[in-house]
Design a protein around this motif. Structure first.
Motif, mmCIF file in Angstrom:
data_model
loop_
_atom_site.group_PDB
_atom_site.id
_atom_site.type_symbol
_atom_site.label_atom_id
_atom_site.label_comp_id
_atom_site.label_asym_id
_atom_site.label_seq_id
_atom_site.Cartn_x
_atom_site.Cartn_y
_atom_site.Cartn_z
ATOM 1 N N ALA A 179 0.824 -1.219 0.000
ATOM 2 C CA ALA A 179 0.000 0.000 0.000
ATOM 3 C C ALA A 179 0.857 1.268 0.000
ATOM 4 O O ALA A 179 0.327 2.376 -0.070
ATOM 5 C CB ALA A 179 -0.928 0.005 1.214
ATOM 6 N N GLY A 180 2.172 1.109 0.049
ATOM 7 C CA GLY A 180 3.043 2.274 0.100
ATOM 8 C C GLY A 180 3.340 2.844 -1.276
ATOM 9 O O GLY A 180 2.815 2.379 -2.285
ATOM 10 N N GLU A 181 4.210 3.857 -1.296
ATOM 11 C CA GLU A 181 4.537 4.577 -2.542
ATOM 12 C C GLU A 181 5.083 3.654 -3.625
ATOM 13 O O GLU A 181 4.621 3.660 -4.759
ATOM 14 C CB GLU A 181 5.634 5.611 -2.246
ATOM 15 N N GLY A 192 5.074 0.315 -3.519
ATOM 16 C CA GLY A 192 4.174 -0.821 -3.657
ATOM 17 C C GLY A 192 3.093 -0.603 -4.698
ATOM 18 O O GLY A 192 2.881 -1.439 -5.581
ATOM 19 N N GLN A 237 -2.352 -1.595 5.726
ATOM 20 C CA GLN A 237 -3.427 -0.784 5.130
ATOM 21 C C GLN A 237 -4.135 -1.575 4.029
ATOM 22 O O GLN A 237 -3.553 -2.473 3.436
ATOM 23 C CB GLN A 237 -2.847 0.474 4.459
ATOM 24 N N GLY A 295 -2.742 -7.110 6.876
ATOM 25 C CA GLY A 295 -2.191 -7.713 8.093
ATOM 26 C C GLY A 295 -0.763 -7.273 8.310
ATOM 27 O O GLY A 295 -0.216 -6.467 7.545
ATOM 28 N N ASP A 296 -0.165 -7.840 9.361
ATOM 29 C CA ASP A 296 1.133 -7.386 9.855
ATOM 30 C C ASP A 296 2.205 -8.420 9.492
ATOM 31 O O ASP A 296 2.001 -9.621 9.749
ATOM 32 C CB ASP A 296 1.007 -7.263 11.385
ATOM 33 N N ILE A 297 3.319 -7.968 8.946
ATOM 34 C CA ILE A 297 4.388 -8.925 8.611
ATOM 35 C C ILE A 297 4.973 -9.582 9.871
ATOM 36 O O ILE A 297 5.672 -10.582 9.777
ATOM 37 C CB ILE A 297 5.537 -8.287 7.796
ATOM 38 N N LEU A 347 9.246 0.936 8.319
ATOM 39 C CA LEU A 347 9.020 2.292 8.825
ATOM 40 C C LEU A 347 10.141 3.143 8.248
ATOM 41 O O LEU A 347 11.309 2.776 8.337
ATOM 42 C CB LEU A 347 9.073 2.338 10.354
ATOM 43 N N SER A 382 18.789 1.715 1.064
ATOM 44 C CA SER A 382 18.689 3.179 0.959
ATOM 45 C C SER A 382 20.042 3.860 1.104
ATOM 46 O O SER A 382 20.962 3.285 1.705
ATOM 47 C CB SER A 382 17.758 3.642 2.082
ATOM 48 N N TYR A 403 16.979 3.889 11.048
ATOM 49 C CA TYR A 403 16.554 3.365 9.743
ATOM 50 C C TYR A 403 17.771 2.879 8.946
ATOM 51 O O TYR A 403 17.769 1.780 8.384
ATOM 52 C CB TYR A 403 15.827 4.483 9.020
ATOM 53 N N LYS A 420 18.639 -0.904 7.745
ATOM 54 C CA LYS A 420 18.833 -1.289 6.339
ATOM 55 C C LYS A 420 20.162 -2.016 6.158
ATOM 56 O O LYS A 420 20.228 -3.059 5.511
ATOM 57 C CB LYS A 420 18.787 -0.053 5.426
HETATM 58 N N1 LIG Z 1 10.513 6.172 -0.842
HETATM 59 C C1 LIG Z 1 11.837 6.315 -0.813
HETATM 60 O O1 LIG Z 1 12.370 7.400 -1.102
HETATM 61 C C2 LIG Z 1 12.702 5.119 -0.497
HETATM 62 C C3 LIG Z 1 14.094 5.221 -0.670
HETATM 63 C C4 LIG Z 1 14.898 4.134 -0.338
HETATM 64 C C5 LIG Z 1 14.327 2.950 0.126
HETATM 65 N N2 LIG Z 1 12.968 2.885 0.286
HETATM 66 C C6 LIG Z 1 12.425 1.629 0.817
HETATM 67 O O2 LIG Z 1 11.433 1.114 -0.046
HETATM 68 C C7 LIG Z 1 10.418 0.455 0.718
HETATM 69 C C8 LIG Z 1 9.059 1.026 0.379
HETATM 70 O O3 LIG Z 1 9.107 2.425 0.586
HETATM 71 P P1 LIG Z 1 7.855 3.366 0.351
HETATM 72 O O4 LIG Z 1 8.368 4.706 0.010
HETATM 73 O O5 LIG Z 1 6.880 2.678 -0.521
HETATM 74 O O6 LIG Z 1 7.314 3.439 1.856
HETATM 75 P P2 LIG Z 1 5.835 3.699 2.379
HETATM 76 O O7 LIG Z 1 5.942 4.187 3.791
HETATM 77 O O8 LIG Z 1 5.072 4.501 1.396
HETATM 78 O O9 LIG Z 1 5.251 2.210 2.383
HETATM 79 C C9 LIG Z 1 5.593 1.258 3.359
HETATM 80 C C10 LIG Z 1 4.382 0.380 3.562
HETATM 81 O O10 LIG Z 1 4.709 -0.619 4.526
HETATM 82 C C11 LIG Z 1 3.553 -0.849 5.311
HETATM 83 N N3 LIG Z 1 3.944 -1.425 6.596
HETATM 84 C C12 LIG Z 1 4.650 -0.837 7.581
HETATM 85 N N4 LIG Z 1 4.767 -1.684 8.623
HETATM 86 C C13 LIG Z 1 4.146 -2.835 8.271
HETATM 87 C C14 LIG Z 1 3.928 -4.074 8.928
HETATM 88 N N5 LIG Z 1 4.361 -4.301 10.184
HETATM 89 N N6 LIG Z 1 3.242 -5.040 8.272
HETATM 90 C C15 LIG Z 1 2.749 -4.811 7.021
HETATM 91 N N7 LIG Z 1 2.930 -3.655 6.352
HETATM 92 C C16 LIG Z 1 3.617 -2.673 6.977
HETATM 93 C C17 LIG Z 1 2.919 0.522 5.471
HETATM 94 O O11 LIG Z 1 1.533 0.418 5.814
HETATM 95 C C18 LIG Z 1 3.162 1.146 4.105
HETATM 96 O O12 LIG Z 1 2.044 0.980 3.248
HETATM 97 C C19 LIG Z 1 10.796 0.623 2.177
HETATM 98 O O13 LIG Z 1 11.476 -0.529 2.602
HETATM 99 C C20 LIG Z 1 11.731 1.806 2.154
HETATM 100 O O14 LIG Z 1 12.641 1.762 3.218
HETATM 101 C C21 LIG Z 1 12.153 3.934 -0.014
#
Ligand SMILES: NC(=O)c1ccc[n+]([C@@H]2O[C@H](COP(=O)([O-])OP(=O)(O)OC[C@H]3O[C@@H](n4cnc5c(N)ncnc54)[C@H](O)[C@@H]3O)[C@@H](O)[C@H]2O)c1
Length: 338
Positions: free
Chosen positions: A12-14, A16, A37, A52-54, A78, A123, A153, A157
């Motif tokens: 559900a994240g960016e 994803g 989410q 659900g939760d990982i 996070l 990262s 963080y 990583k």
């Molecule tokens: N966006 C960036 O600029 C960037 C840069 C480097 C690395 N990353 C990595 O890429 C990955 C995705 O990043 P993003 O930007 O999509 O982040 P995001 O915060 O948009 O998405 C993360 C998702 O993980 C979910 N989540 C968190 N805890 C959880 C749990 N316990 N169980 C299930 N789901 C859970 C959240 O609900 C969220 O939808 C992350 O690992 C992040 O560290 C992102």
């Protein structure tokens, strides 16, 4: 027979959102996603989503009893700013969550007699440069340099990269029969910029936040100095890198964790880019010293030579194309209905 799937955590994240859309087109099998989410409707119809939760062990057991997992894109985490406020929670999700999935992937690899591919987005936060002079001197940092993160963080990583390498190369090394190992592949991303989602909780978010605020016609107070420089990448390239690294033949990969990048720019350069398309953008620079120190410790650029050499990595979107063909048209459409 169990159905072969690709599992995407944090869907559900960016990243994803974007990854599910593309993988649904490219992968002939089933996609299964997990996130705390729910997914927006247009994404949800492309996957079997589990809200659900990982960290929920019984959820993971149910998964392996039902499916054959071919690949895990482990995105759930996070992000950096949130992790600094709740470091223990960050450790639980980012480290214990990853460890649980690595164990699951190991068991799956053994059970099916074939390595599960474990794709992990790391990262620039895995790096930590001690001061601005060093940051200037080591402009393009290579994977093995300056691995001294100064955030929870970044520590999470870097350690999870090491765990992934351990589970791929050395797990149960003293046991009589070595199991079939999983196949861990990591990417160290720069700051990512998406036109379709507003970022939250990342310390590189000042770039995308500036752009989204300008498109909405809102003033923006940038939380870092004008001269601070880090690398960035447009979201389609981040998704392309994840997919391309998964597809690369194992024997071509000289490393398990690769830098990837697109363009490096200062916060002022970012503002100039935004002003070119949104001349009325109102940006003030009001550094938050605590977040500033973190961004100052990140490299000004990443050296991704080895990704270029080993699996032909090249971003499609340089600075100009990111703004003119991806960010600006999509962001305008999003906020102005153009
Ligand atoms: N966006 C960036 O600029 C960037 C840069 C480097 C690395 N990353 C990595 O890429 C990955 C995705 O990043 P993003 O930007 O999509 O982040 P995001 O915060 O948009 O998405 C993360 C998702 O993980 C979910 N989540 C968190 N805890 C959880 C749990 N316990 N169980 C299930 N789901 C859970 C959240 O609900 C969220 O939808 C992350 O690992 C992040 O560290 C992102």
């Amino acid at each position: 027979m169990r159905k072969k799937i690709i599992l995407i955590t944090g869907a559900a994240g960016e990243i994803g959102h974007a990854l599910v859309e593309i993988m649904a087109e490219e992968f002939s099998g089933q996609l299964v996603t997990i996130d705390l989410q729910s997914l927006p409707e247009e994404v949800a119809k492309r996957t079997t989503h589990i809200q659900g939760d990982i960290l929920d062990k019984s959820l993971l057991s149910r998964l392996v009893s039902e499916y054959e997992i071919d690949t895990i894109f482990h995105l759930a985490a996070l992000l950096s700013t949130r992790s600094e406020f709740t470091p223990e929670a960050a450790h639980r999700v980012n480290v214990e969550g990853t460890l649980g999935l690595l164990q699951l992937a190991s068991e799956q690899s053994e059970w099916r007699g074939l390595p599960v591919k474990f794709i992990f987005p790391s990262s620039i936060a895995a790096y930590g440069l001690p001061d601005l002079e060093t940051k200037q001197a080591y402009a393009r940092v290579r994977e093995w340099e300056w691995n001294y993160p100064r955030t929870m963080y970044g520590c999470n990583k870097l350690y999870c990269e090491q765990l992934g390498i351990y589970f791929s190369d050395h797990y149960r090394q003293l046991a009589a029969d070595k199991p079939i190992m999983l196949d861990f592949r990591g990417l160290r991303f720069p700051g990512l910029i998406s036109a379709l989602t507003v970022p939250s909780g990342g310390t590189s978010d000042y770039g995308p936040e500036m752009l989204h605020a300008a498109a909405k016609g809102e003033p923006y107070a940038c939380f870092v100095r004008e001269d601070v420089r880090i690398p960035f990448m447009a979201m389609p390239d981040a998704v392309k890198a994840l997919i391309q690294l998964r597809a690369a033949p194992r024997e071509a990969l000289g490393r398990r964790v690769y830098n990837v990048t697109s363009f490096s720019m200062s916060a002022m350069d970012f503002y100039d880019g935004v002003r070119k398309y949104f001349p009325d953008a109102q940006v003030s620079f009001e550094p938050d010293l605590k977040r500033q120190v973190i961004v100052d410790s990140w490299p000004a650029d990443l050296d991704d030579t080895q990704a270029q050499r080993d699996w032909d990595w090249h971003p499609d979107y340089d600075l100009e194309r990111s703004f003119s063909e991806y960010l600006v048209p999509n962001i305008k459409r999003r906020y102005r209905g153009e």
